[in-house]
Design a protein around this motif. Sequence first.
Motif, PDB file in Angstrom:
ATOM      1  N   GLU A 180     -11.478 -28.294  18.112  1.00 57.29           N
ATOM      2  CA  GLU A 180     -11.483 -29.579  17.224  1.00 57.29           C
ATOM      3  C   GLU A 180      -9.930 -29.683  16.243  1.00 57.29           C
ATOM      4  OE1 GLU A 180     -12.119 -32.496  17.609  1.00 57.29           O
ATOM      5  OE2 GLU A 180     -13.839 -32.349  18.620  1.00 57.29           O
ATOM      6  N   PHE A 181      -9.873 -28.269  15.782  1.00 50.60           N
ATOM      7  CA  PHE A 181      -8.590 -27.902  14.266  1.00 50.60           C
ATOM      8  C   PHE A 181      -7.562 -28.055  15.007  1.00 50.60           C
ATOM      9  CE2 PHE A 181      -5.918 -24.768  12.026  1.00 50.60           C
ATOM     10  CZ  PHE A 181      -5.703 -25.317  10.805  1.00 50.60           C
ATOM     11  N   VAL A 217      -2.980 -39.898   9.208  1.00 48.05           N
ATOM     12  CA  VAL A 217      -3.948 -39.542  10.982  1.00 48.05           C
ATOM     13  C   VAL A 217      -4.557 -38.038   9.373  1.00 48.05           C
ATOM     14  CG1 VAL A 217      -5.333 -38.540  12.193  1.00 48.05           C
ATOM     15  CG2 VAL A 217      -3.205 -40.381  12.763  1.00 48.05           C
ATOM     16  N   GLU A 218      -6.292 -38.510   9.065  1.00 52.69           N
ATOM     17  CA  GLU A 218      -6.510 -37.469   8.571  1.00 52.69           C
ATOM     18  C   GLU A 218      -8.185 -37.275   9.725  1.00 52.69           C
ATOM     19  OE1 GLU A 218      -6.888 -35.672   6.187  1.00 52.69           O
ATOM     20  OE2 GLU A 218      -4.774 -37.073   4.905  1.00 52.69           O
ATOM     21  N   THR A 219      -8.606 -36.375   9.797  1.00 53.16           N
ATOM     22  CA  THR A 219      -9.853 -36.283  10.332  1.00 53.16           C
ATOM     23  C   THR A 219     -11.060 -34.824   9.348  1.00 53.16           C
ATOM     24  OG1 THR A 219      -8.141 -34.894  12.280  1.00 53.16           O
ATOM     25  CG2 THR A 219     -10.346 -34.373  12.889  1.00 53.16           C
ATOM     26  N   ILE A 220     -11.900 -36.027   9.541  1.00 44.91           N
ATOM     27  CA  ILE A 220     -13.326 -34.760   8.524  1.00 44.91           C
ATOM     28  C   ILE A 220     -14.050 -34.774   9.908  1.00 44.91           C
ATOM     29  CG2 ILE A 220     -14.666 -35.891   7.291  1.00 44.91           C
ATOM     30  CD1 ILE A 220     -13.464 -38.445   6.658  1.00 44.91           C
ATOM     31  N   PHE A 221     -14.645 -33.123   9.604  1.00 40.06           N
ATOM     32  CA  PHE A 221     -15.158 -32.691  10.483  1.00 40.06           C
ATOM     33  C   PHE A 221     -16.390 -32.562   9.445  1.00 40.06           C
ATOM     34  CE2 PHE A 221     -11.296 -29.975  10.883  1.00 40.06           C
ATOM     35  CZ  PHE A 221     -11.430 -30.281  12.284  1.00 40.06           C
ATOM     36  N   LEU A 222     -17.838 -32.847   9.959  1.00 34.53           N
ATOM     37  CA  LEU A 222     -19.175 -33.359  10.119  1.00 34.53           C
ATOM     38  C   LEU A 222     -19.950 -32.202  10.559  1.00 34.53           C
ATOM     39  CD1 LEU A 222     -19.256 -37.124   9.871  1.00 34.53           C
ATOM     40  CD2 LEU A 222     -19.049 -35.743   8.078  1.00 34.53           C
ATOM     41  N   MET A 223     -20.966 -31.240  10.086  1.00 34.32           N
ATOM     42  CA  MET A 223     -21.902 -30.366  10.848  1.00 34.32           C
ATOM     43  C   MET A 223     -23.497 -30.938  11.159  1.00 34.32           C
ATOM     44  SD  MET A 223     -19.826 -28.143  11.029  1.00 34.32           S
ATOM     45  CE  MET A 223     -21.143 -26.495  11.271  1.00 34.32           C
ATOM     46  N   PRO A 224     -23.796 -31.041  12.058  1.00 38.98           N
ATOM     47  CA  PRO A 224     -24.971 -31.492  12.607  1.00 38.98           C
ATOM     48  C   PRO A 224     -25.979 -30.621  11.953  1.00 38.98           C
ATOM     49  CG  PRO A 224     -24.281 -30.117  14.314  1.00 38.98           C
ATOM     50  CD  PRO A 224     -23.402 -30.107  13.650  1.00 38.98           C
ATOM     51  N   SER A 225     -27.204 -31.305  12.002  1.00 39.24           N
ATOM     52  CA  SER A 225     -28.805 -30.467  11.791  1.00 39.24           C
ATOM     53  C   SER A 225     -28.599 -29.623  12.331  1.00 39.24           C
ATOM     54  CB  SER A 225     -29.640 -31.762  11.796  1.00 39.24           C
ATOM     55  OG  SER A 225     -31.281 -31.128  12.107  1.00 39.24           O
ATOM     56  N   GLU A 226     -29.342 -28.196  12.638  1.00 39.00           N
ATOM     57  CA  GLU A 226     -30.365 -27.167  13.349  1.00 39.00           C
ATOM     58  C   GLU A 226     -30.641 -27.807  15.085  1.00 39.00           C
ATOM     59  OE1 GLU A 226     -31.476 -26.748  10.241  1.00 39.00           O
ATOM     60  OE2 GLU A 226     -28.996 -26.756   9.264  1.00 39.00           O
ATOM     61  N   SER A 227     -30.706 -28.689  14.453  1.00 38.59           N
ATOM     62  CA  SER A 227     -31.548 -29.103  15.730  1.00 38.59           C
ATOM     63  C   SER A 227     -30.833 -29.816  16.673  1.00 38.59           C
ATOM     64  CB  SER A 227     -32.633 -29.917  15.360  1.00 38.59           C
ATOM     65  OG  SER A 227     -32.643 -31.661  13.900  1.00 38.59           O
ATOM     66  N   TYR A 228     -30.177 -30.414  16.239  1.00 42.53           N
ATOM     67  CA  TYR A 228     -28.385 -31.021  17.433  1.00 42.53           C
ATOM     68  C   TYR A 228     -27.534 -29.852  17.116  1.00 42.53           C
ATOM     69  CZ  TYR A 228     -31.488 -34.957  16.246  1.00 42.53           C
ATOM     70  OH  TYR A 228     -33.111 -35.638  16.169  1.00 42.53           O
ATOM     71  N   ALA A 229     -27.557 -28.624  16.609  1.00 40.28           N
ATOM     72  CA  ALA A 229     -26.599 -28.223  17.094  1.00 40.28           C
ATOM     73  C   ALA A 229     -26.256 -27.779  18.931  1.00 40.28           C
ATOM     74  CB  ALA A 229     -26.459 -26.788  16.539  1.00 40.28           C
TER      75      ALA A 229
END
Length: 74
Positions: A13-14, A27-39
């Motif tokens: 992704e980077f 263009v800007e990219t925003i990275f989101l971290m999921p909950s551990e239960s969905y990682a």
Amino acid sequence: IRGLRMLSDFEYEFQMALTNRKLSANVETIFLMPSESYAYLSARLIKEATALGASLGAFVPPPVESALRRKLRL
């Protein structure tokens, strides 16, 4: 907006974000971290589970499961 589950996702992704930035400075990219239960989940795993007839209730909401089954014609 991109979701990052594991470190391996970040590398890909980077690279994509830097390429997009080079193609267009707007263009800007925003990275989101999921909950551990969905990682650990990925679209590929969900599609494979669907194709095998597994119940997806623990992973996706009912409308998503229905749409996926229709798309895969199951």
